[in-house]
Write a protein that holds these residues in place. Structure first.
Motif, PDB file in Angstrom:
ATOM      1  N   ILE A   1     -18.232  24.565 -43.938  1.00  0.00           N
ATOM      2  CA  ILE A   1     -19.446  23.887 -43.500  1.00  0.00           C
ATOM      3  C   ILE A   1     -20.644  24.826 -43.504  1.00  0.00           C
ATOM      4  O   ILE A   1     -21.736  24.486 -43.936  1.00  0.00           O
ATOM      5  CB  ILE A   1     -19.245  23.273 -42.106  1.00  0.00           C
ATOM      6  N   ASP A   2     -20.458  26.035 -43.008  1.00  0.00           N
ATOM      7  CA  ASP A   2     -21.572  26.980 -42.902  1.00  0.00           C
ATOM      8  C   ASP A   2     -21.779  27.806 -44.162  1.00  0.00           C
ATOM      9  O   ASP A   2     -22.658  28.669 -44.199  1.00  0.00           O
ATOM     10  CB  ASP A   2     -21.359  27.921 -41.711  1.00  0.00           C
ATOM     11  N   GLY A   3     -20.972  27.578 -45.178  1.00  0.00           N
ATOM     12  CA  GLY A   3     -21.123  28.344 -46.409  1.00  0.00           C
ATOM     13  C   GLY A   3     -20.409  27.681 -47.558  1.00  0.00           C
ATOM     14  O   GLY A   3     -19.429  28.222 -48.077  1.00  0.00           O
TER      15      GLY A   3
ATOM     16  N   ASN B   1     -16.497  12.366 -43.608  1.00  0.00           N
ATOM     17  CA  ASN B   1     -16.862  12.647 -44.994  1.00  0.00           C
ATOM     18  C   ASN B   1     -18.167  13.435 -44.994  1.00  0.00           C
ATOM     19  O   ASN B   1     -19.206  12.924 -44.556  1.00  0.00           O
ATOM     20  CB  ASN B   1     -17.036  11.352 -45.785  1.00  0.00           C
ATOM     21  N   PHE B   2     -18.118  14.665 -45.460  1.00  0.00           N
ATOM     22  CA  PHE B   2     -19.287  15.522 -45.404  1.00  0.00           C
ATOM     23  C   PHE B   2     -20.185  15.314 -46.614  1.00  0.00           C
ATOM     24  O   PHE B   2     -19.721  15.080 -47.731  1.00  0.00           O
ATOM     25  CB  PHE B   2     -18.861  16.981 -45.316  1.00  0.00           C
ATOM     26  N   GLY B   3     -21.483  15.402 -46.374  1.00  0.00           N
ATOM     27  CA  GLY B   3     -22.459  15.275 -47.441  1.00  0.00           C
ATOM     28  C   GLY B   3     -22.634  16.576 -48.197  1.00  0.00           C
ATOM     29  O   GLY B   3     -21.976  17.587 -47.917  1.00  0.00           O
ATOM     30  N   ASN B   4     -23.529  16.562 -49.166  1.00  0.00           N
ATOM     31  CA  ASN B   4     -23.841  17.766 -49.915  1.00  0.00           C
ATOM     32  C   ASN B   4     -24.597  18.760 -49.035  1.00  0.00           C
ATOM     33  O   ASN B   4     -25.184  18.368 -48.016  1.00  0.00           O
ATOM     34  CB  ASN B   4     -24.694  17.434 -51.141  1.00  0.00           C
TER      35      ASN B   4
ATOM     36  N   GLY C   1     -34.944  29.892 -49.169  1.00  0.00           N
ATOM     37  CA  GLY C   1     -34.976  29.534 -47.766  1.00  0.00           C
ATOM     38  C   GLY C   1     -33.750  29.979 -47.003  1.00  0.00           C
ATOM     39  O   GLY C   1     -32.775  30.483 -47.561  1.00  0.00           O
ATOM     40  N   GLY C   2     -33.781  29.783 -45.697  1.00  0.00           N
ATOM     41  CA  GLY C   2     -32.640  30.110 -44.856  1.00  0.00           C
ATOM     42  C   GLY C   2     -31.623  28.991 -44.836  1.00  0.00           C
ATOM     43  O   GLY C   2     -31.827  27.911 -45.407  1.00  0.00           O
ATOM     44  N   SER C   3     -30.497  29.247 -44.190  1.00  0.00           N
ATOM     45  CA  SER C   3     -29.408  28.268 -44.055  1.00  0.00           C
ATOM     46  C   SER C   3     -28.897  27.803 -45.414  1.00  0.00           C
ATOM     47  O   SER C   3     -28.437  26.659 -45.554  1.00  0.00           O
ATOM     48  CB  SER C   3     -29.858  27.054 -43.229  1.00  0.00           C
ATOM     49  N   PHE C   4     -28.970  28.659 -46.416  1.00  0.00           N
ATOM     50  CA  PHE C   4     -28.565  28.275 -47.763  1.00  0.00           C
ATOM     51  C   PHE C   4     -27.099  27.870 -47.808  1.00  0.00           C
ATOM     52  O   PHE C   4     -26.228  28.544 -47.256  1.00  0.00           O
ATOM     53  CB  PHE C   4     -28.793  29.436 -48.730  1.00  0.00           C
ATOM     54  N   GLY C   5     -26.816  26.750 -48.476  1.00  0.00           N
ATOM     55  CA  GLY C   5     -25.448  26.308 -48.690  1.00  0.00           C
ATOM     56  C   GLY C   5     -24.791  25.660 -47.499  1.00  0.00           C
ATOM     57  O   GLY C   5     -23.595  25.352 -47.554  1.00  0.00           O
TER      58      GLY C   5
ATOM     59  N   ALA D   1     -19.235  30.889 -57.550  1.00  0.00           N
ATOM     60  CA  ALA D   1     -20.351  30.632 -56.637  1.00  0.00           C
ATOM     61  C   ALA D   1     -19.975  29.671 -55.523  1.00  0.00           C
ATOM     62  O   ALA D   1     -20.641  29.637 -54.485  1.00  0.00           O
ATOM     63  CB  ALA D   1     -21.535  30.090 -57.416  1.00  0.00           C
ATOM     64  N   ALA D   2     -18.924  28.886 -55.732  1.00  0.00           N
ATOM     65  CA  ALA D   2     -18.473  27.945 -54.704  1.00  0.00           C
ATOM     66  C   ALA D   2     -17.416  28.611 -53.832  1.00  0.00           C
ATOM     67  O   ALA D   2     -16.513  29.271 -54.345  1.00  0.00           O
ATOM     68  CB  ALA D   2     -17.914  26.687 -55.348  1.00  0.00           C
ATOM     69  N   SER D   3     -17.529  28.458 -52.519  1.00  0.00           N
ATOM     70  CA  SER D   3     -16.536  29.025 -51.616  1.00  0.00           C
ATOM     71  C   SER D   3     -15.232  28.244 -51.726  1.00  0.00           C
ATOM     72  O   SER D   3     -15.183  27.157 -52.296  1.00  0.00           O
ATOM     73  CB  SER D   3     -17.054  29.007 -50.185  1.00  0.00           C
ATOM     74  N   SER D   4     -14.164  28.793 -51.173  1.00  0.00           N
ATOM     75  CA  SER D   4     -12.853  28.159 -51.262  1.00  0.00           C
ATOM     76  C   SER D   4     -12.336  27.848 -49.864  1.00  0.00           C
ATOM     77  O   SER D   4     -12.864  28.314 -48.863  1.00  0.00           O
ATOM     78  CB  SER D   4     -11.872  29.077 -52.002  1.00  0.00           C
ATOM     79  N   GLY D   5     -11.263  27.065 -49.830  1.00  0.00           N
ATOM     80  CA  GLY D   5     -10.674  26.681 -48.555  1.00  0.00           C
ATOM     81  C   GLY D   5     -10.936  25.225 -48.234  1.00  0.00           C
ATOM     82  O   GLY D   5     -11.573  24.488 -49.005  1.00  0.00           O
TER      83      GLY D   5
END
Length: 417
Positions: A303-305, A382-385, A393-397, A293-297
């Motif tokens: 950031i967008d997913g 440092n990026f947040g959650n 909703g939209g913009s999920f993840g 379920a978690a993206s890689s890279g």
């Protein structure tokens, strides 16, 4: 307001009494009337109030702590410490709807005993619909579907950690590296008084146990200071101008904070819409796992997913064959998702602070110190959650914020005499 010590009837609710189902159809809304005599002292109806209750016996929270540490000298002023540290807390505050609507099935129906209004008696509920949600409360006459909260003291927490420190101190400065490998779990990380803190099925805390909101699996903190030896033996103005330099800094690297994937449309068969915000989880899609379920890279490309939306599913409909949002919405209630609390973890974080120091010896009793402090010297983001973790909703993840500060430079001058 009433006089002190006087109970004004206007502030006392009138108990609502069950009076059967229309036509005996237990899938529809039950009829309720007012109690008589002392059961109805005031104009407020119990089905229309929002109740806040506390336990009869409220136990003060308690914490147990234990540790075992071994310290070893490694020579040349190096010291290594390795220890186990644990804590356990009991009777922590949590808030939940302990009267949420019961799950009615053919094997385990919800029976309402009423010889006057049920024929035959009892009235048997075997289906969870929107209309009969209040009738499925564990206490008849009280709206447990969306109008009740219990301030309970049965939450708990567990913390276990391996803590290691390597340090050295000498005349020219010091060095210390502290690493912690830990796991903190609890039933709630906040004693919220406004909203429920229990996840999913609020009749128990089984679905609430998970990683603490502040859990960090790995944390490394390195701090140091070193007086540079340059021109230490010089004299006169050469010593004053070129000697006396020092560097210091703190570097912190740590795992990200955990978070939950939610479904605001879940559990409508048991909890009223909007009565339990932020504590209803989504489900994993068939074949998906928390890892997939978690993206890689690199974090910059995620950031967008940060999460894969296709790996998640909405909370299931209880009766998909009977649900018709237009003609028969009464059977469109949903159940609970199968994800736990704080199943996922946000991006890791790092921060580098550095200081450059110059000491001027003016006289034997007077000195001047000039310091340049660099906070987040590399200007590392440092990026947040993810800000949007609701599958409805939209913009999920998506990640839309950073934590910490950008690079800051501070100058200071200190005169000592």
């Amino acid at each position: 307001m009433p006089q002190a010590g006087t109970l004004d009837p206007n502030f006392v609710p009138c108990l609502n009494v069950f009076q059967g189902f229309p036509g005996g159809d237990t899938t529809q809304a039950a009829n309720y009337g007012k109690a008589s005599a002392s059961g109805c002292p005031g104009p407020l109806n119990t089905l229309g109030i929002f109740g806040l209750t506390v336990p009869r016996h409220f136990v003060v929270p308690s914490t147990q702590q234990w540790n075992l540490t071994v310290q070893r000298s490694l020579g040349r002023q190096w010291v290594l410490e390795v220890g186990y540290v644990g804590t356990h807390a009991l009777h922590l505050r949590e808030t939940r709807d302990s009267l949420e609507s019961q799950n009615a099935t053919t094997a385990h129906p919800v029976d309402i005993n009423s010889p006057t209004f049920c024929n035959p008696n009892p009235c048997v509920i075997t289906t969870n619909t929107f209309a009969n949600a209040i009738a499925r409360s564990r206490a008849q006459g009280i709206n447990g579907y969306s109008g009740f909260q219990l301030f309970a003291n049965d939450a708990y927490s567990h913390y276990n950690s391996l803590q290691a420190t390597l340090s050295r101190r000498w005349g020219a400065g010091y060095f210390q590296a502290a690493y912690t490998f830990s796991r903190s779990t609890d039933a709630t990380s906040t004693g919220n008084t406004a909203f429920n803190t229990a996840f999913n099925d609020e009749s128990t805390l089984n679905d609430s146990r998970g990683l603490s909101d502040f859990d960090r699996t790995h944390r490394l903190a390195v701090s140091y200071r070193y007086d540079l030896p340059f021109f230490k033996s010089a004299e006169g103005w050469t010593r004053k101008a070129l000697a006396g330099w020092a560097v210091s800094g703190i570097t912190i690297l740590q795992s990200g904070a955990p978070f939950s994937v939610l479904d605001s449309g879940a559990a409508t068969g048991f909890l009223g819409g909007g009565s339990a915000p932020g504590v209803l989880t989504a489900s994993l899609a068939p074949g998906a796992t928390p890892s997939s379920a978690a993206s890689s890279g690199s974090i910059g490309t995620r950031i967008d997913g940060y999460l894969n939306r296709s790996a998640f599913a909405l909370a299931p409909l209880l009766y998909p064959a009977q649900c018709d949002p237009v003609n028969n919405p009464n059977f469109c209630a949903t159940g609970f998702g199968n994800l736990g609390r704080n199943t996922f973890r946000g991006p890791g974080q790092q921060n580098w602070d550095f200081s450059l120091i110059k000491n001027f010896e003016l006289t034997e009793r007077q000195s001047l110190r000039f310091t340049t402090d660099f906070f987040n010297i590399w200007n590392h983001a440092n990026f947040g959650n993810p800000a949007f973790t609701d599958v409805e909703g939209g913009s999920f993840g998506k990640i839309i914020s950073t934590v910490g500060t950008p690079r800051l430079i501070q100058f200071s001058l200190r005169y000592a005499f």
